[in-house]
Design a protein around this motif. Structure first.
Motif, mmCIF file in Angstrom:
data_model
loop_
_atom_site.group_PDB
_atom_site.id
_atom_site.type_symbol
_atom_site.label_atom_id
_atom_site.label_comp_id
_atom_site.label_asym_id
_atom_site.label_seq_id
_atom_site.Cartn_x
_atom_site.Cartn_y
_atom_site.Cartn_z
ATOM 1 N N GLY A 99 0.815 -1.212 0.000
ATOM 2 C CA GLY A 99 0.000 0.000 0.000
ATOM 3 C C GLY A 99 0.846 1.258 0.000
ATOM 4 N N THR A 100 1.982 1.223 0.717
ATOM 5 C CA THR A 100 2.833 2.408 0.790
ATOM 6 C C THR A 100 3.468 2.696 -0.569
ATOM 7 O OG1 THR A 100 3.334 1.732 3.050
ATOM 8 C CG2 THR A 100 4.670 3.496 2.125
ATOM 9 N N VAL A 101 3.941 1.642 -1.238
ATOM 10 C CA VAL A 101 4.559 1.826 -2.545
ATOM 11 C C VAL A 101 3.525 2.376 -3.534
ATOM 12 C CG1 VAL A 101 5.559 0.608 -4.518
ATOM 13 C CG2 VAL A 101 6.341 0.079 -2.202
ATOM 14 N N ALA A 102 2.313 1.819 -3.493
ATOM 15 C CA ALA A 102 1.257 2.289 -4.400
ATOM 16 C C ALA A 102 0.915 3.748 -4.109
ATOM 17 C CB ALA A 102 0.020 1.411 -4.257
ATOM 18 N N ALA A 103 0.823 4.085 -2.828
ATOM 19 C CA ALA A 103 0.470 5.461 -2.458
ATOM 20 C C ALA A 103 1.582 6.434 -2.839
ATOM 21 C CB ALA A 103 0.182 5.542 -0.962
ATOM 22 N N ALA A 104 2.832 5.982 -2.710
ATOM 23 C CA ALA A 104 3.958 6.848 -3.056
ATOM 24 C C ALA A 104 3.906 7.216 -4.539
ATOM 25 C CB ALA A 104 5.276 6.171 -2.714
ATOM 26 N N LYS A 105 3.422 6.262 -5.345
ATOM 27 C CA LYS A 105 3.268 6.547 -6.779
ATOM 28 C C LYS A 105 2.128 7.533 -7.004
ATOM 29 C CE LYS A 105 4.945 2.477 -9.019
ATOM 30 N NZ LYS A 105 4.516 1.092 -9.078
ATOM 31 N N LYS A 106 1.034 7.317 -6.229
ATOM 32 C CA LYS A 106 -0.163 8.126 -6.430
ATOM 33 C C LYS A 106 0.050 9.571 -5.972
ATOM 34 C CE LYS A 106 -3.925 6.066 -4.815
ATOM 35 N NZ LYS A 106 -5.164 5.837 -4.038
ATOM 36 N N TYR A 107 0.839 9.758 -4.903
ATOM 37 C CA TYR A 107 1.073 11.101 -4.362
ATOM 38 C C TYR A 107 2.556 11.442 -4.423
ATOM 39 C CZ TYR A 107 -3.574 10.199 -2.462
ATOM 40 O OH TYR A 107 -4.897 9.876 -2.313
ATOM 41 N N PRO A 108 3.059 11.810 -5.597
ATOM 42 C CA PRO A 108 4.509 12.019 -5.747
ATOM 43 C C PRO A 108 5.054 13.189 -4.929
ATOM 44 C CG PRO A 108 3.314 12.667 -7.735
ATOM 45 C CD PRO A 108 2.323 12.003 -6.837
ATOM 46 N N ASP A 109 4.185 14.094 -4.459
ATOM 47 C CA ASP A 109 4.691 15.234 -3.704
ATOM 48 C C ASP A 109 4.692 14.995 -2.193
ATOM 49 O OD1 ASP A 109 5.066 16.616 -6.038
ATOM 50 O OD2 ASP A 109 3.005 17.389 -6.044
ATOM 51 N N THR A 110 4.155 13.865 -1.776
ATOM 52 C CA THR A 110 4.127 13.562 -0.348
ATOM 53 C C THR A 110 5.339 12.693 -0.015
ATOM 54 O OG1 THR A 110 1.733 13.562 -0.483
ATOM 55 C CG2 THR A 110 2.696 12.581 1.480
ATOM 56 N N ILE A 111 5.894 12.922 1.170
ATOM 57 C CA ILE A 111 7.052 12.139 1.605
ATOM 58 C C ILE A 111 6.578 10.950 2.427
ATOM 59 C CG2 ILE A 111 9.049 12.174 3.155
ATOM 60 C CD1 ILE A 111 9.548 15.048 2.234
ATOM 61 N N PHE A 112 7.076 9.752 2.075
ATOM 62 C CA PHE A 112 6.718 8.549 2.812
ATOM 63 C C PHE A 112 7.965 7.913 3.404
ATOM 64 C CE2 PHE A 112 3.409 9.085 -0.338
ATOM 65 C CZ PHE A 112 2.259 8.813 0.377
ATOM 66 N N ALA A 113 7.803 7.267 4.565
ATOM 67 C CA ALA A 113 8.886 6.438 5.093
ATOM 68 C C ALA A 113 8.249 5.171 5.632
ATOM 69 C CB ALA A 113 9.653 7.166 6.178
ATOM 70 N N HIS A 114 8.796 4.038 5.220
ATOM 71 C CA HIS A 114 8.214 2.743 5.554
ATOM 72 C C HIS A 114 9.153 1.992 6.484
ATOM 73 C CE1 HIS A 114 7.246 -1.564 4.118
ATOM 74 N NE2 HIS A 114 6.540 -1.268 5.182
ATOM 75 N N CYS A 115 8.626 1.600 7.633
ATOM 76 C CA CYS A 115 9.463 0.956 8.640
ATOM 77 C C CYS A 115 9.674 -0.524 8.325
ATOM 78 C CB CYS A 115 8.796 1.103 10.006
ATOM 79 S SG CYS A 115 9.842 0.585 11.333
ATOM 80 N N SER A 116 10.906 -0.976 8.441
ATOM 81 C CA SER A 116 11.335 -2.369 8.252
ATOM 82 C C SER A 116 11.108 -2.862 6.823
ATOM 83 C CB SER A 116 10.692 -3.325 9.263
ATOM 84 O OG SER A 116 9.340 -3.564 8.959
#
Lengths: 374, 361
Positions: A99-116
């Motif tokens: 879900g995080t990878v998909a969302a990172a694609k959908k919202y390119p201007d938002t910063i994501f960090a995924h634990c582990s």
């Protein structure tokens, strides 16, 4: 009637507009948790860090959602970005990666960090604070304390992370006490006090007299204390659950990562374009993990004398691993699997990739080990 | 003694309440539940009106919320329709959860390991998913027919077995090569992912199957011999026997459909949502259990299941909204459903009885 509906609609739009405007001034950060914030482990530790972040940085505002099922993480991110206008979102469990990878694609201007996790993108970093060095230190103490030469370990899931910790723990035990064994029971859950209790009792029946575990409650501590046996706390400071029996344990400072990451976002050093290679792997020397029965108490004073010379060894190892050159690491060869294979050759230090995908059990581990290489 | 003129409550039996009455009474009881929940909001220091406004905006107030509701209601719809048919037969299938998981497992096998050519994969996954759920349901039926074992126990217990089979597979033989040792199967190839509507997560093939199932079961119940037998068996197994209806044959067919539909739901979840098999608690968020309520609330009409499953989809989404926007604990969803159920079940008395005031002496 029509007018009333129209009026209500206008009101709705005005209100939603107002909610949207308020959020603009501060850096809004969303936290997505896999478990309940009231557990005594993983999620609670992230929640404590979130509060520290909010107290430390006046320019940060946070929102969170707990007990999020893996398949729903994308929906929660949607709402955090779209509705709450979060500029940074932390997803704090491996299972959230899809879900995080998909969302990172959908919202390119938002910063994501995924634990582990291990999948990154220009706007998606990964981070982890790992306990293997701490488990090794706890192992040293357990090896000195066991009288029956049987140490019990209640494990959550047979995945590389937990296997790595049991191996590090066992290496510690065997360094001090080469005759000792570590007996493992899996409970197939991150949080299941009933199963943890059952597993601990079965380890007691098998003759174990010292305990460590990976599970997000203090059940193992309670059961061990009822039987007057020493135990190592996990994730949260568990000293208060049984002050006479918690020898030491594994503690985390997630705020160490969050403060660092967010200050770099605030300074414009991390943006949604340059996170492709940002991966935090925090150990003792980064200060994100700590050995102790509670913060600032590496060894419960009640047990210090029982440890004898091992106490000095523990202190020495802490100093060595906290050194920024990390002059010691438990995963240094030769390491043999319990099947007799050389898994880390003489003089070699296991690298990050090895540790992340480790499946073997070292010598001294007793019990079922799903996925064990032949 | 002084005579007091007072109004007294008169209770009469009500036979066959009209659909309108059922609807109104249900709606009023749901609204009453909302009033009580409002007090819970107050307890948390939240203005209930503000909370409800936010819920309305984020659920039915925009296309995004609506799509989330539909997305969550898909497995509830399929399981709910199947359960409704079983309940009509008075066969208390508590095992939709396990049947769903076995459907998911069968579909995963097709997606990852079957040698079929690509265009057949999705249909085959659904067919095997149906079969997986049906077989799992039929095990309880045969235990009932062979040894007379109560199906409430067996269907419930089969859920745990199914859950452990999933766990065994993802930790053992099906553990994904690409998952770094974590307990998931590999991701399915993209050719077997179900298509979704636009930007939403709604995997429409499963949704269509669900709607089709609701219509089919409606047709079966009202227009076929099986439907007639189901009703007779459900109301009186003895009468059914006198009429020459085989109890076991009836529950056999019913459970093929009931288990099979739950299996379809499972197949839809792995093909359309997860794209892999993962921990059983994550594959199904208790859909098989929630569907029991969904089916019960539909009061015997499979078409109504479409509405009740949407209602529960909305409750799930509302729970998410409350957590994120108002920092309420995640258990709030259970409190929500619990209270709504409490009021709906209490309203049953009103459906069966008519209250009126009469002048007493």
């Amino acid at each position: 009637m029509k007018k009333a509906v129209l009026f209500a609609l206008c009101l709705v739009f005005l209100l939603t507009g107002a909610i949207g405007l308020q959020a603009q001034d501060k850096l809004k950060v969303g936290f997505i948790y896999v478990g309940p914030i009231g557990d005594m482990g993983w999620t609670h530790a992230h929640e404590v860090a979130r509060r520290i972040v909010e107290d430390t940085f006046p320019w940060v505002e946070t929102v969170y959602q707990e007990s999020v099922p893996e398949a729903k993480v994308e929906g929660v991110i949607d709402r955090m970005v779209r509705r709450e206008r979060c500029a940074v979102v932390f997803t704090t469990s491996f299972g959230f990666w899809e879900g995080t990878v998909a969302a990172a694609k959908k919202y390119p201007d938002t910063i994501f960090a995924h634990c582990s996790g291990f999948m990154r993108a220009p706007n998606l970093a990964t981070y982890m604070a790992d306990f293997y060095q701490i488990y090794y230190l706890n192992g040293l103490m357990a090896g000195a304390l066991t009288k029956s030469n049987k140490v019990g370990y209640v494990g959550a899931f047979p995945i590389p992370e937990v296997k790595r910790h049991i191996n590090a723990f066992t290496m510690g035990v065997r360094e001090v006490n080469p005759k000792a064994e570590v007996h493992v029971r899996w409970i197939e859950a991150w949080f299941d006090p009933a199963k943890a209790k059952e597993a601990t009792n079965s380890l007691i029946d098998a003759g174990c007299d010292v305990f460590a575990f990976t599970e997000d409650s203090d059940t193992v501590v309670q059961v061990a204390a009822e039987n007057r046996m020493p135990v190592f706390g996990h994730y949260s400071p568990m000293y208060n659950s049984a002050p006479d029996y918690v020898v030491s344990g594994q503690l985390v400072h997630w705020e160490n990562f969050y403060l660092d990451f967010l200050s770099k976002v605030h300074a414009g050093y991390y943006t949604s374009k340059n996170l492709e290679n940002v991966d935090y792997w925090d150990l003792l020397k980064e200060g994100s993990v700590e050995v102790g029965a509670k913060f600032g108490m590496p060894v419960n004073p009640k047990w210090k004398s029982r440890l004898g010379k091992t106490y000095d060894l523990v202190m020495e190892r802490i100093a060595q691993m906290s050194d920024f050159q990390m002059v010691f690491d438990p995963f240094t060869g030769p390491i043999y699997s319990r099947k007799g294979a050389v898994v880390v050759p003489v003089g070699v230090r296991a690298n990050y990739g090895h540790l992340l995908s480790l499946e073997y059990a070292v010598k001294g581990v007793v019990g079922s080990w799903p996925g064990e290489p032949k | 003694m002084k005579r007091v003129r007072m109004r007294r409550l008169k209770v009469e039996k009500r036979t066959n309440p009209s659909a309108w009455t059922v609807f109104c009474i249900s709606l009023v009881s749901i609204l009453l539940a909302f009033v009580v929940i409002g007090f819970i909001f107050l307890g948390f220091g939240i203005n209930p009106l503000e909370a409800y406004l936010e819920i309305i905006i984020e659920t039915v107030g925009n296309s995004y919320g609506l799509s989330q509701i539909v997305w969550q209601s898909i497995p509830l719809l399929l399981c709910g329709v199947g359960l409704l048919l079983a309940f009509k037969t008075s066969f208390w299938n508590i095992g939709a959860e396990g049947q769903l998981l076995m459907g998911a497992t069968a579909a995963t096998w097709v997606a990852l390991f079957s040698p079929l050519p690509e265009p057949f994969l999705i249909p085959a996954a659904f067919i095997l998913g149906f079969a997986g759920g049906a077989v799992w349901g039929l095990l309880s039926t045969s235990l009932r027919s062979r040894f007379g074992i109560n199906e409430v126990i067996t269907t419930l217990m089969m859920n745990y077995i199914a859950s452990n089979i999933v766990l065994y597979l993802i930790h053992g033989p099906w553990k994904g090569e690409t998952m770094r040792g974590f307990a998931y199967t590999d991701q399915f190839p993209e050719s077997v992912w179900l298509p979704t509507i636009g930007m939403s997560d709604i995997h429409w093939p499963t949704l269509l199957l669900g709607l089709f199932a609701a219509v089919c079961v409606f047709f079966i119940l009202n227009r076929t011999r099986l439907g007639y037998e189901v009703k007779v068996v459900g109301q009186s197994p003895k009468a059914a026997r006198y009429a020459g209806i085989s109890y076991f044959k009836t529950i056999f067919y019913v459970m093929v459909i009931s288990g099979g539909l739950a299996g379809l739901a499972g197949a839809g979840e792995v093909l359309g949502v997860h794209h892999m098999l993962r921990h059983s608690d994550q594959v199904s968020l208790g859909y098989g259990y929630t569907a029991i309520i969904v089916a019960w609330l539909a009061r015997g009409n499979p078409l109504i299941v479409i509405l009740t499953s949407l209602l529960f989809g909305a409750i799930y989404v509302a729970g998410d909204v409350l957590q994120l926007s108002f920092n309420l604990p995640f258990q709030i969803v259970n409190v929500f459903t619990g209270l709504i159920l409490f009021f709906l079940i209490s309203s049953d008395t009103l459906l069966k009885h008519k209250l009126s005031f009469r002048k007493g002496e």
